[in-house]
Enzyme design. Sequence first.
Site, PDB file in Angstrom:
ATOM      1  N   ARG A 190      -5.780  -1.091   2.204  1.00  0.00           N
ATOM      2  CA  ARG A 190      -4.592  -1.779   2.735  1.00  0.00           C
ATOM      3  C   ARG A 190      -4.870  -3.263   2.955  1.00  0.00           C
ATOM      4  O   ARG A 190      -3.989  -4.102   2.766  1.00  0.00           O
ATOM      5  CB  ARG A 190      -4.139  -1.117   4.045  1.00  0.00           C
ATOM      6  CG  ARG A 190      -3.586   0.293   3.807  1.00  0.00           C
ATOM      7  CD  ARG A 190      -3.361   1.015   5.114  1.00  0.00           C
ATOM      8  NE  ARG A 190      -2.247   0.471   5.849  1.00  0.00           N
ATOM      9  CZ  ARG A 190      -2.084   0.622   7.162  1.00  0.00           C
ATOM     10  NH1 ARG A 190      -2.977   1.295   7.865  1.00  0.00           N
ATOM     11  NH2 ARG A 190      -1.038   0.118   7.756  1.00  0.00           N
ATOM     12  N   LYS A 214       0.860  -6.439  14.955  1.00  0.00           N
ATOM     13  CA  LYS A 214       2.279  -6.785  14.812  1.00  0.00           C
ATOM     14  C   LYS A 214       3.151  -5.816  15.618  1.00  0.00           C
ATOM     15  O   LYS A 214       4.054  -6.231  16.331  1.00  0.00           O
ATOM     16  CB  LYS A 214       2.716  -6.726  13.344  1.00  0.00           C
ATOM     17  CG  LYS A 214       1.993  -7.696  12.439  1.00  0.00           C
ATOM     18  CD  LYS A 214       2.565  -7.690  11.027  1.00  0.00           C
ATOM     19  CE  LYS A 214       2.450  -6.356  10.312  1.00  0.00           C
ATOM     20  NZ  LYS A 214       1.066  -5.925  10.027  1.00  0.00           N
ATOM     21  N   ARG A 230      -2.897   7.905  12.597  1.00  0.00           N
ATOM     22  CA  ARG A 230      -2.214   7.895  11.302  1.00  0.00           C
ATOM     23  C   ARG A 230      -3.213   8.159  10.186  1.00  0.00           C
ATOM     24  O   ARG A 230      -4.331   7.664  10.224  1.00  0.00           O
ATOM     25  CB  ARG A 230      -1.555   6.526  11.090  1.00  0.00           C
ATOM     26  CG  ARG A 230      -0.292   6.364  11.872  1.00  0.00           C
ATOM     27  CD  ARG A 230       0.167   4.922  11.970  1.00  0.00           C
ATOM     28  NE  ARG A 230       0.032   4.164  10.730  1.00  0.00           N
ATOM     29  CZ  ARG A 230       0.477   2.923  10.592  1.00  0.00           C
ATOM     30  NH1 ARG A 230       1.084   2.312  11.599  1.00  0.00           N
ATOM     31  NH2 ARG A 230       0.317   2.288   9.458  1.00  0.00           N
ATOM     32  N   ARG A 287       6.902  -7.931   2.807  1.00  0.00           N
ATOM     33  CA  ARG A 287       5.493  -7.767   2.512  1.00  0.00           C
ATOM     34  C   ARG A 287       5.143  -8.243   1.109  1.00  0.00           C
ATOM     35  O   ARG A 287       3.977  -8.206   0.730  1.00  0.00           O
ATOM     36  CB  ARG A 287       5.142  -6.291   2.608  1.00  0.00           C
ATOM     37  CG  ARG A 287       4.120  -5.986   3.703  1.00  0.00           C
ATOM     38  CD  ARG A 287       4.143  -4.540   3.903  1.00  0.00           C
ATOM     39  NE  ARG A 287       3.046  -3.912   4.505  1.00  0.00           N
ATOM     40  CZ  ARG A 287       3.123  -3.270   5.673  1.00  0.00           C
ATOM     41  NH1 ARG A 287       4.218  -3.324   6.393  1.00  0.00           N
ATOM     42  NH2 ARG A 287       2.108  -2.604   6.110  1.00  0.00           N
ATOM     43  N   ARG A 299      -6.923   3.171  16.964  1.00  0.00           N
ATOM     44  CA  ARG A 299      -5.462   3.120  17.090  1.00  0.00           C
ATOM     45  C   ARG A 299      -4.849   4.514  17.136  1.00  0.00           C
ATOM     46  O   ARG A 299      -5.238   5.403  16.396  1.00  0.00           O
ATOM     47  CB  ARG A 299      -4.876   2.347  15.913  1.00  0.00           C
ATOM     48  CG  ARG A 299      -3.355   2.310  15.970  1.00  0.00           C
ATOM     49  CD  ARG A 299      -2.803   1.113  15.291  1.00  0.00           C
ATOM     50  NE  ARG A 299      -2.633   1.321  13.876  1.00  0.00           N
ATOM     51  CZ  ARG A 299      -1.945   0.475  13.108  1.00  0.00           C
ATOM     52  NH1 ARG A 299      -1.408  -0.602  13.624  1.00  0.00           N
ATOM     53  NH2 ARG A 299      -1.826   0.715  11.831  1.00  0.00           N
TER      54      ARG A 299
HETATM   55  P1  AMP Z   1       2.921  -0.301   8.644  1.00  0.00           P
HETATM   56  O1  AMP Z   1       3.210   0.633   9.752  1.00  0.00           O
HETATM   57  O2  AMP Z   1       3.768  -1.553   8.682  1.00  0.00           O
HETATM   58  O3  AMP Z   1       1.453  -0.622   8.503  1.00  0.00           O
HETATM   59  O4  AMP Z   1       3.361   0.460   7.283  1.00  0.00           O
HETATM   60  C1  AMP Z   1       2.759   1.666   6.903  1.00  0.00           C
HETATM   61  C2  AMP Z   1       2.946   1.889   5.399  1.00  0.00           C
HETATM   62  O5  AMP Z   1       4.345   1.930   5.088  1.00  0.00           O
HETATM   63  C3  AMP Z   1       2.391   0.783   4.510  1.00  0.00           C
HETATM   64  O6  AMP Z   1       1.009   0.932   4.251  1.00  0.00           O
HETATM   65  C4  AMP Z   1       3.241   0.949   3.262  1.00  0.00           C
HETATM   66  O7  AMP Z   1       2.815   2.071   2.507  1.00  0.00           O
HETATM   67  C5  AMP Z   1       4.595   1.294   3.847  1.00  0.00           C
HETATM   68  N1  AMP Z   1       5.392   0.076   4.130  1.00  0.00           N
HETATM   69  C6  AMP Z   1       5.836  -0.374   5.338  1.00  0.00           C
HETATM   70  N2  AMP Z   1       6.539  -1.514   5.217  1.00  0.00           N
HETATM   71  C7  AMP Z   1       6.534  -1.806   3.887  1.00  0.00           C
HETATM   72  C8  AMP Z   1       7.080  -2.874   3.115  1.00  0.00           C
HETATM   73  N3  AMP Z   1       7.769  -3.868   3.674  1.00  0.00           N
HETATM   74  N4  AMP Z   1       6.878  -2.840   1.767  1.00  0.00           N
HETATM   75  C9  AMP Z   1       6.205  -1.833   1.165  1.00  0.00           C
HETATM   76  N5  AMP Z   1       5.655  -0.814   1.841  1.00  0.00           N
HETATM   77  C10 AMP Z   1       5.818  -0.796   3.186  1.00  0.00           C
END
Ligand code: AMP
Length: 218
Positions: free
Chosen positions: A175, A13, A164, A88, A131
């Site tokens: 996840r 994404k 990360r 989400r 990544r």
């Molecule tokens: P991402 O970079 O989108 O994979 O987000 C990394 C982490 O941030 C996720 O594993 C969640 O812990 C938190 N996070 C990001 N976006 C959301 C969301 N919309 N709702 C809840 N947690 C989020």
Amino acid sequence: MKMILLGAPGAGKGTQAERLCKVLNIPTISTGNILRAAVKNGTPTGKQAEAYMKAGKLVPDEVIIGIIHDRLDEDDCKNGYILDGFPRTIPQAEALDAALAESLEKAGIRFDDVISIEIPDEAIMERMSGRRVCEHCGASYHLVAVPPKVPGVCDSCGGKLIQRHDDEPETVKHRLEVYHKETEPLKDFYAERGLLRSVENQPSVEATTKAILNALGR
Ligand code: AMP
């Protein structure tokens, strides 16, 4: 144009959003990037979110919805935006609908398109190990598929590339479970509204961008 990018963690994404925002000339809003910046800067939101993120759990809806409210109010969102990593959960999607209903776009369809990038869990497990992200601007790379021009250095801003914490295998597994339970139901939520377009992940980043633009009718 307003667009939501759905897909499992590691579906691409972030990479696709960075490419699409240049073609479509609208900003990308990534809740993950906003949260990582907040954690790095030690803000109150960052302190609230950090433990959830490290454990691969979702940050509570109230925190995320607050962040999105503030961000969508900014000037650069006037002509549209790409949402990456939000919504989400169903409550987040409902809050988004409500927030938009309050603003100018009152009637009818709230989003032009919801794109779901489809990719098997096994491919994600493989992909996540390679990544790397820029610790400064959040741009993402892959050691094999999308390498930076200079190893360890971000092409866009010269920042350092790091892995990360939440890309470690056990956390990725968790996840993915959270994705299937909490986020995947959003596909039905948007399909019922006639907005969902599913796009299969393609062998290259470029081919996936093309497939998305095709699904958008561009
Ligand atoms: P991402 O970079 O989108 O994979 O987000 C990394 C982490 O941030 C996720 O594993 C969640 O812990 C938190 N996070 C990001 N976006 C959301 C969301 N919309 N709702 C809840 N947690 C989020």
